[in-house]
Write a protein that holds these residues in place. Structure first.
Motif, PDB file in Angstrom:
ATOM      1  N   LYS A 107       0.831  -1.208   0.000  1.00 26.98           N
ATOM      2  CA  LYS A 107       0.000   0.000   0.000  1.00 26.98           C
ATOM      3  C   LYS A 107       0.867   1.260   0.000  1.00 26.98           C
ATOM      4  CE  LYS A 107      -2.750  -1.103   3.505  1.00 26.98           C
ATOM      5  NZ  LYS A 107      -3.905  -1.011   4.431  1.00 26.98           N
ATOM      6  N   ASN A 108       2.007   1.232   0.676  1.00 29.42           N
ATOM      7  CA  ASN A 108       2.921   2.376   0.637  1.00 29.42           C
ATOM      8  C   ASN A 108       3.523   2.553  -0.747  1.00 29.42           C
ATOM      9  OD1 ASN A 108       2.486   2.905   3.346  1.00 29.42           O
ATOM     10  ND2 ASN A 108       4.250   1.705   4.035  1.00 29.42           N
ATOM     11  N   LEU A 109       3.794   1.441  -1.424  1.00 31.31           N
ATOM     12  CA  LEU A 109       4.419   1.489  -2.741  1.00 31.31           C
ATOM     13  C   LEU A 109       3.524   2.190  -3.751  1.00 31.31           C
ATOM     14  CD1 LEU A 109       6.649  -1.125  -4.326  1.00 31.31           C
ATOM     15  CD2 LEU A 109       4.681  -0.453  -5.665  1.00 31.31           C
ATOM     16  N   ILE A 110       2.205   1.997  -3.637  1.00 29.43           N
ATOM     17  CA  ILE A 110       1.266   2.614  -4.583  1.00 29.43           C
ATOM     18  C   ILE A 110       0.364   3.620  -3.868  1.00 29.43           C
ATOM     19  CG2 ILE A 110       1.288   0.707  -6.225  1.00 29.43           C
ATOM     20  CD1 ILE A 110      -1.339  -0.263  -4.967  1.00 29.43           C
ATOM     21  N   GLN A 116      -5.233   8.888  -5.640  1.00 26.73           N
ATOM     22  CA  GLN A 116      -5.721   9.508  -6.872  1.00 26.73           C
ATOM     23  C   GLN A 116      -5.575   8.510  -8.029  1.00 26.73           C
ATOM     24  OE1 GLN A 116      -4.822  13.702  -7.580  1.00 26.73           O
ATOM     25  NE2 GLN A 116      -3.617  13.738  -5.697  1.00 26.73           N
ATOM     26  N   PRO A 117      -6.499   7.566  -8.151  1.00 23.08           N
ATOM     27  CA  PRO A 117      -6.369   6.500  -9.157  1.00 23.08           C
ATOM     28  C   PRO A 117      -6.260   7.008 -10.591  1.00 23.08           C
ATOM     29  CG  PRO A 117      -8.169   6.042  -7.628  1.00 23.08           C
ATOM     30  CD  PRO A 117      -7.706   7.415  -7.335  1.00 23.08           C
ATOM     31  N   LEU A 118      -7.095   7.970 -10.964  1.00 26.82           N
ATOM     32  CA  LEU A 118      -7.078   8.455 -12.344  1.00 26.82           C
ATOM     33  C   LEU A 118      -5.768   9.160 -12.671  1.00 26.82           C
ATOM     34  CD1 LEU A 118      -8.541   8.781 -15.013  1.00 26.82           C
ATOM     35  CD2 LEU A 118      -9.590  10.886 -14.128  1.00 26.82           C
ATOM     36  N   ALA A 119      -5.329  10.039 -11.773  1.00 31.03           N
ATOM     37  CA  ALA A 119      -4.057  10.739 -11.992  1.00 31.03           C
ATOM     38  C   ALA A 119      -2.898   9.748 -11.983  1.00 31.03           C
ATOM     39  CB  ALA A 119      -3.851  11.799 -10.908  1.00 31.03           C
ATOM     40  N   GLY A 120      -2.985   8.725 -11.114  1.00 30.88           N
ATOM     41  CA  GLY A 120      -1.932   7.728 -11.059  1.00 30.88           C
ATOM     42  C   GLY A 120      -1.849   6.906 -12.334  1.00 30.88           C
ATOM     43  N   ILE A 128       5.178   9.654 -16.223  1.00 28.97           N
ATOM     44  CA  ILE A 128       5.411  10.721 -15.243  1.00 28.97           C
ATOM     45  C   ILE A 128       5.345  10.157 -13.828  1.00 28.97           C
ATOM     46  CG2 ILE A 128       4.542  12.915 -14.347  1.00 28.97           C
ATOM     47  CD1 ILE A 128       3.404  13.459 -17.148  1.00 28.97           C
ATOM     48  N   TYR A 129       4.291   9.415 -13.525  1.00 25.85           N
ATOM     49  CA  TYR A 129       4.175   8.765 -12.218  1.00 25.85           C
ATOM     50  C   TYR A 129       4.858   7.405 -12.294  1.00 25.85           C
ATOM     51  CZ  TYR A 129       1.982   6.058  -8.459  1.00 25.85           C
ATOM     52  OH  TYR A 129       1.743   5.239  -7.375  1.00 25.85           O
ATOM     53  N   ASN A 130       5.921   7.250 -11.501  1.00 27.07           N
ATOM     54  CA  ASN A 130       6.714   6.026 -11.527  1.00 27.07           C
ATOM     55  C   ASN A 130       6.879   5.488 -10.108  1.00 27.07           C
ATOM     56  OD1 ASN A 130       7.386   6.120 -14.416  1.00 27.07           O
ATOM     57  ND2 ASN A 130       8.582   7.919 -13.864  1.00 27.07           N
ATOM     58  N   PRO A 131       6.035   4.536  -9.702  1.00 24.37           N
ATOM     59  CA  PRO A 131       6.161   3.965  -8.363  1.00 24.37           C
ATOM     60  C   PRO A 131       7.524   3.295  -8.176  1.00 24.37           C
ATOM     61  CG  PRO A 131       4.105   3.271  -9.431  1.00 24.37           C
ATOM     62  CD  PRO A 131       4.955   3.915 -10.471  1.00 24.37           C
ATOM     63  N   THR A 198       7.754  10.774  -9.185  1.00 29.95           N
ATOM     64  CA  THR A 198       8.182  10.645 -10.583  1.00 29.95           C
ATOM     65  C   THR A 198       9.305   9.636 -10.768  1.00 29.95           C
ATOM     66  OG1 THR A 198       9.750  12.495 -10.359  1.00 29.95           O
ATOM     67  CG2 THR A 198       7.504  13.027 -11.082  1.00 29.95           C
ATOM     68  N   GLY A 199       9.755   9.006  -9.700  1.00 23.29           N
ATOM     69  CA  GLY A 199      10.810   8.004  -9.811  1.00 23.29           C
ATOM     70  C   GLY A 199      12.083   8.457  -9.136  1.00 23.29           C
ATOM     71  N   ALA A 200      12.849   7.493  -8.668  1.00 24.01           N
ATOM     72  CA  ALA A 200      14.059   7.809  -7.906  1.00 24.01           C
ATOM     73  C   ALA A 200      15.248   8.157  -8.801  1.00 24.01           C
ATOM     74  CB  ALA A 200      14.423   6.631  -6.999  1.00 24.01           C
ATOM     75  N   PHE A 201      15.274   7.630 -10.020  1.00 24.37           N
ATOM     76  CA  PHE A 201      16.434   7.829 -10.888  1.00 24.37           C
ATOM     77  C   PHE A 201      16.433   9.241 -11.475  1.00 24.37           C
ATOM     78  CE2 PHE A 201      15.911   3.256 -10.815  1.00 24.37           C
ATOM     79  CZ  PHE A 201      17.217   2.784 -10.733  1.00 24.37           C
ATOM     80  N   GLU A 202      17.529   9.956 -11.270  1.00 24.15           N
ATOM     81  CA  GLU A 202      17.707  11.286 -11.841  1.00 24.15           C
ATOM     82  C   GLU A 202      18.168  11.124 -13.301  1.00 24.15           C
ATOM     83  OE1 GLU A 202      17.987  14.537 -13.239  1.00 24.15           O
ATOM     84  OE2 GLU A 202      17.452  14.803 -11.126  1.00 24.15           O
ATOM     85  N   THR A 203      17.285  11.447 -14.236  1.00 19.96           N
ATOM     86  CA  THR A 203      17.548  11.185 -15.655  1.00 19.96           C
ATOM     87  C   THR A 203      18.797  11.894 -16.148  1.00 19.96           C
ATOM     88  OG1 THR A 203      15.164  10.963 -16.033  1.00 19.96           O
ATOM     89  CG2 THR A 203      16.554  11.271 -17.971  1.00 19.96           C
ATOM     90  N   PHE A 204      18.983  13.165 -15.767  1.00 16.53           N
ATOM     91  CA  PHE A 204      20.140  13.918 -16.235  1.00 16.53           C
ATOM     92  C   PHE A 204      21.457  13.325 -15.745  1.00 16.53           C
ATOM     93  CE2 PHE A 204      17.491  18.052 -16.676  1.00 16.53           C
ATOM     94  CZ  PHE A 204      17.098  17.655 -17.942  1.00 16.53           C
ATOM     95  N   ALA A 205      21.409  12.611 -14.621  1.00 16.90           N
ATOM     96  CA  ALA A 205      22.620  11.960 -14.122  1.00 16.90           C
ATOM     97  C   ALA A 205      22.846  10.623 -14.824  1.00 16.90           C
ATOM     98  CB  ALA A 205      22.516  11.753 -12.615  1.00 16.90           C
ATOM     99  N   TRP A 206      21.807   9.812 -14.906  1.00 18.20           N
ATOM    100  CA  TRP A 206      21.955   8.458 -15.440  1.00 18.20           C
ATOM    101  C   TRP A 206      22.153   8.431 -16.945  1.00 18.20           C
ATOM    102  CZ3 TRP A 206      21.989   3.552 -13.076  1.00 18.20           C
ATOM    103  CH2 TRP A 206      22.012   3.615 -11.675  1.00 18.20           C
TER     104      TRP A 206
END
Length: 376
Positions: A107-110, A116-120, A128-131, A198-206
């Motif tokens: 439940k914490n993961l999602i 907000q199910p629709l936005a998720g 954009i939303y990345n669990p 939005t996710g843990a990975f920083e795109t500009f770094a990776w």
């Protein structure tokens, strides 16, 4: 293009390490980051980029730039289909199972999706939303979409400017620029997805690891890596002197170098690829490249790992399914859980990964003579 068994073996190893790290068992912490302050994710991204550079450079030389672009797009769409399927599985069956069992871990993961199910759902399909756990494939998709532009530029005009821009983007990423840009975007669009979702990975770094791997793969495909000068003894000594103490310290201090808030932990940060973490990765990379031929001659081929590495995308997806199911049924790892349960979860999941790889390779083998498509 013939497969290189050593690359499949390395990718298989990275997949197993990621699976062990993510599966909620008592073995996760002891086997996470086993080579120092570098995780399997760095190795997997670098290897994926290296193989993409080799495969699609060869395709560009053989079939032309447009064919290379189409191949990248087809691969990105395939990865997106896998990501969308995983999201739908998570938001339906996995979510229902975890809620029915009242598992806090799931439940914490999602949590945002449940609020907000629709936005998720919309944000997830728009990348954009990345669990947690489902944030590496969106990064992979974005990098695959950018790659044909980068590869074409590199093949036609050289890689110096590309690498310079990539390094600048990595340096900028260390100062929370993405968060500020996202906040500005939210102000304009009234987007409901918080930045932390939005996710843990920083795109500009990776992207730096990806561009580096793409470059090295392209040089290998064009034969330029064969002319590379051997690394000097001084450089190899420096890499050993840097990597070995960090390897020892990782098992003394744990997966976080220093307890509490410390600038040192930021320098080793995984999500932003902190400078010391990147140096640790480069030291290991140089050592592997230097001793590569010796390792190929002496390391056993380990068919299990090769099989997993040869079917990396389905295996990666299966590993997420196994981990999400474990979280929804058993929750986070606890000392009170029986050891045999953790052993069952660990080896049962590995068996599922292997079966998924065997099925994938069987289908690929049957389809290849009919479609006559190039591997990759």
């Amino acid at each position: 293009m013939n497969r290189r068994w050593e690359l499949d073996l390395l990718r298989g190893l990275m997949l197993v390490l990621m699976y062990i790290t993510h599966m909620p068992t008592r073995f996760s912490s002891m086997l996470g980051q086993p080579f120092g302050y570098v995780s399997a994710a760095e190795g997997f991204v670098m290897l994926s980029a290296f193989m993409a550079g080799m495969i699609y450079t060869s395709k560009a030389e053989r079939d032309g730039i447009p064919a290379m672009r189409n191949a990248f797009l087809a691969r990105a769409l395939k990865i997106y289909a896998c990501h969308a399927a995983l999201l739908l599985l998570l938001f339906t069956i996995i979510a229902a199972l975890g809620i029915s069992r009242d598992e806090p871990a799931l439940k914490n993961l999602i949590g945002f999706y449940l609020e907000q199910p629709l936005a998720g759902l919309t944000g997830g399909l728009l990348l954009i939303y990345n669990p947690p756990l489902l944030d590496i494939l969106p990064l992979y998709i974005v990098l695959m979409l950018v790659s044909p532009i980068v590869l074409e530029r590199g093949l036609k005009h050289g890689w110096r400017g590309i690498l310079a821009v990539s390094i600048v983007l990595w340096a900028v990423s260390q100062f929370a620029v993405s968060e500020k840009m996202y906040d500005a975007f939210v102000t304009v669009t009234d987007l409901q997805v918080p930045y932390k979702e939005t996710g843990a990975f920083e795109t500009f770094a990776w992207q730096f690891l990806w561009i580096l791997g793409l470059w090295m793969g392209a040089l290998t495909a064009t034969g330029q890596m064969k002319n590379r000068k051997p690394f000097s003894r001084a450089l190899i000594t420096a890499c050993l002197a840097f990597a070995m103490p960090l390897l020892i310290w990782r098992y003394i201090a744990g997966q976080v170098p220093v307890e509490g808030e410390s600038i040192i932990n930021h320098l080793f940060d995984k999500w932003h690829l902190g400078p010391f973490r990147l140096l640790n990765f480069f030291a290991l990379l140089i050592l592997i490249m230097h001793f590569g031929e010796w390792l190929k001659a002496h390391v056993p081929r380990l068919p299990f790992l090769q099989t997993l590495g040869a079917a990396s995308l389905p295996v990666f997806c299966m590993h997420l399914v196994a981990v999400l199911l474990a979280l929804s049924v058993y929750g986070e790892s606890t000392p009170q859980r029986a050891v045999w349960t953790d052993v069952m979860l660990l080896f049962g999941g590995l068996a599922c990964l292997y079966v998924a790889a065997l099925i994938t390779l069987r289908f690929d083998a049957e389809a290849r003579p009919k479609t006559r498509t190039a591997p990759g």
